[in-house]
Design a protein around this motif. Sequence first.
Motif, short mmCIF file in Angstrom:
data_model
loop_
_atom_site.label_atom_id
_atom_site.label_comp_id
_atom_site.label_asym_id
_atom_site.label_seq_id
_atom_site.Cartn_x
_atom_site.Cartn_y
_atom_site.Cartn_z
N SER A 264 0.82 -1.20 0.00
CA SER A 264 0.00 0.00 0.00
C SER A 264 0.86 1.26 0.00
O SER A 264 0.61 2.21 -0.74
N CYS A 265 1.88 1.26 0.86
CA CYS A 265 2.76 2.43 0.94
C CYS A 265 3.51 2.65 -0.37
O CYS A 265 3.66 3.79 -0.83
N LEU A 266 3.98 1.58 -0.97
CA LEU A 266 4.69 1.69 -2.25
C LEU A 266 3.77 2.21 -3.35
O LEU A 266 4.21 2.97 -4.23
N LYS A 267 2.51 1.82 -3.30
CA LYS A 267 1.53 2.31 -4.27
C LYS A 267 1.37 3.83 -4.13
O LYS A 267 1.36 4.57 -5.12
N GLY A 268 1.26 4.28 -2.90
CA GLY A 268 1.14 5.71 -2.66
C GLY A 268 2.38 6.47 -3.09
O GLY A 268 2.30 7.55 -3.69
N MET A 269 3.55 5.90 -2.83
CA MET A 269 4.81 6.53 -3.23
C MET A 269 4.94 6.62 -4.75
O MET A 269 5.42 7.62 -5.28
N ASP A 270 4.51 5.58 -5.44
CA ASP A 270 4.57 5.59 -6.89
C ASP A 270 3.71 6.72 -7.46
O ASP A 270 4.12 7.42 -8.40
N TYR A 271 2.57 6.93 -6.86
CA TYR A 271 1.69 8.02 -7.29
C TYR A 271 2.35 9.38 -7.05
O TYR A 271 2.36 10.26 -7.92
N ILE A 272 2.94 9.53 -5.87
CA ILE A 272 3.57 10.81 -5.51
C ILE A 272 4.80 11.09 -6.36
O ILE A 272 5.14 12.24 -6.64
N SER A 273 5.49 10.04 -6.79
CA SER A 273 6.75 10.20 -7.53
C SER A 273 6.61 11.03 -8.79
O SER A 273 7.58 11.61 -9.29
N LYS A 274 5.41 11.10 -9.32
CA LYS A 274 5.18 11.85 -10.55
C LYS A 274 5.08 13.36 -10.31
O LYS A 274 5.01 14.15 -11.26
N LYS A 275 5.07 13.76 -9.04
CA LYS A 275 4.89 15.18 -8.76
C LYS A 275 5.79 15.72 -7.65
O LYS A 275 6.00 16.93 -7.57
N ALA A 276 6.32 14.87 -6.79
CA ALA A 276 7.04 15.32 -5.61
C ALA A 276 8.41 15.93 -5.94
O ALA A 276 9.10 15.47 -6.85
N LYS A 277 8.77 16.97 -5.17
CA LYS A 277 10.10 17.57 -5.22
C LYS A 277 10.92 17.04 -4.04
O LYS A 277 10.36 16.52 -3.08
N GLU A 278 12.25 17.21 -4.13
CA GLU A 278 13.13 16.62 -3.12
C GLU A 278 12.80 17.03 -1.70
O GLU A 278 12.90 16.23 -0.77
N ASN A 279 12.43 18.29 -1.50
CA ASN A 279 12.21 18.75 -0.13
C ASN A 279 10.76 18.60 0.34
O ASN A 279 10.42 18.99 1.46
N ASP A 280 9.90 18.02 -0.50
CA ASP A 280 8.53 17.75 -0.07
C ASP A 280 8.53 16.72 1.05
O ASP A 280 9.46 15.92 1.20
N ILE A 281 7.47 16.75 1.85
CA ILE A 281 7.39 15.89 3.03
C ILE A 281 6.27 14.87 2.85
O ILE A 281 5.14 15.22 2.49
N ILE A 282 6.61 13.61 3.13
CA ILE A 282 5.63 12.52 3.05
C ILE A 282 5.32 12.06 4.46
O ILE A 282 6.21 11.71 5.22
N VAL A 283 4.04 12.06 4.81
CA VAL A 283 3.59 11.60 6.12
C VAL A 283 2.85 10.28 5.93
O VAL A 283 1.99 10.16 5.05
N PHE A 284 3.20 9.30 6.74
CA PHE A 284 2.50 8.02 6.75
C PHE A 284 1.63 7.96 7.99
O PHE A 284 2.09 8.25 9.10
N LEU A 285 0.39 7.57 7.80
CA LEU A 285 -0.60 7.61 8.87
C LEU A 285 -1.55 6.43 8.70
O LEU A 285 -1.99 6.14 7.58
N ASP A 286 -1.88 5.76 9.80
CA ASP A 286 -2.81 4.64 9.71
C ASP A 286 -4.25 5.13 9.56
O ASP A 286 -4.58 6.26 9.94
N GLY A 287 -5.10 4.25 9.04
CA GLY A 287 -6.49 4.62 8.78
C GLY A 287 -7.47 4.19 9.84
O GLY A 287 -8.68 4.26 9.64
N ASP A 288 -6.96 3.74 11.02
CA ASP A 288 -7.84 3.20 12.04
C ASP A 288 -8.21 4.19 13.14
O ASP A 288 -8.88 3.84 14.10
N TYR A 289 -7.74 5.42 13.03
CA TYR A 289 -8.02 6.50 13.98
C TYR A 289 -7.36 6.30 15.35
O TYR A 289 -7.80 6.86 16.35
#
Length: 233
Positions: free
Chosen positions: A70-95
Amino acid sequence: MNQNQQKPLIYVIIPAFNESKSIGKVIADIPGMVTEIIVVDNASTDNTGDFAKEKGATVLRENRKGYGYSCLKGMDYISKKAKENDIIVFLDGDYSDFPAEIKLLISPIMSSGFDMVIGSRVLGERQKGSMLFQQIAGNWLATTLIKLFYNAHFTDLGPFRAITWNALQQINMKDKTFGWTVEMQVKAAKLNLKFTEIPVSYRKRIGVSKVSGTIKGTILAGYKILLTIFKNI
């Protein structure tokens, strides 16, 4: 920050498997400073994806079950737009995490030039019963081994974390399942990246954990975490 350097964008990746009861709450509590929320629907059989879309999130579907997938899928999506200094936050969906604390999580990156920040449930305030015995014991063992073999001090393998896009690319994540969080931490240590922990709050999740909530999940996760620690030495 260099005046000529563009202010970083903030992307949130939320892996989610059957989190229809909680995903709306998670998204609603994410601060407005976040550029885009990406929910990766990991082969859910409920309406997780639909609820996430209703709340304005970008929804991706990953049919291969596994937190890392799942995380790799999200990263692949972001890779098309992210710049080096952009910040990626990982967060669970269970609250179980407090999304509003994203502001605290990214602060050491924004103000002090850290590459990665781990949200430590061990250092923060935890609701009674929010972490099971096997989670606490597993965290202690894993972080002790990381200190021994990598000379890196962590108190938690918590999934709530922030990392720059540049650092994430350097780490070159590979794990597809339970070893995701520990892989990121041991590789960051090996690469001598600048990392720290901050205390984060933690509460009982909505629903039953797919990992620590079952004997099979606990055993598989524990095995994979230990394997990841040793194979990266």
